[in-house]
Design a protein around this motif. Structure first.
Motif: not given
Length: 129
Positions: A107-129
């Motif tokens: 997981f720590d290597d995903w953004e290393k320069p030798w990997y071409r990587n792409y990311w989404g904008q994210g979705t919020q998850v809230t766990v609460s009562s």
């Protein structure tokens, strides 16, 4: 450039379940390992789950093992994260990611320069009562 869009986040009570989806567009994901990361409030982004390009193997953070399941449908360009037995610490913004690798990097290597990587904008998850 590969584009990723997440959906399925929301508010859920502790012990509940959610399924996140990630849809890829512009081109296919057959040559990409796919992953889910999350960022909790005030914390750094962390890897949650990864699946190899064929779906043959997956990997999870210790904190979610046995509760989360990652899956993919290459034909539909979709990746899923099924989350069960949700806890308050699971709260955060969840990001879908693709890395041009057949296998799952650390997981720590995903953004290393030798990997071409792409990311989404994210979705919020809230766990609460």
């Amino acid at each position: 450039q590969l584009q990723l869009v997440e959906s399925g986040g929301g508010l859920v009570q502790p012990g509940g379940s959610l399924r996140l989806s990630c849809e890829a567009s512009r081109f296919g994901i057959d040559h990409f390992a796919m992953g889910w990361f999350r960022r909790a409030p005030g914390k750094e982004r962390e890897g949650v789950a990864c699946i190899t390009n064929t779906g043959g193997e997956d990997r999870y953070a210790d904190s979610v093992k046995g509760r989360f399941t990652i899956s993919r449908d290459n034909a539909k360009r979709l990746v899923y994260l099924q989350m069960s037995s949700l806890k308050a610490p699971d709260t955060g913004t969840y990001y879908c990611a693709a890395v041009q690798s057949a296998l799952c990097p650390r997981f720590d290597d995903w953004e290393k320069p030798w990997y071409r990587n792409y990311w989404g904008q994210g979705t919020q998850v809230t766990v609460s009562s």
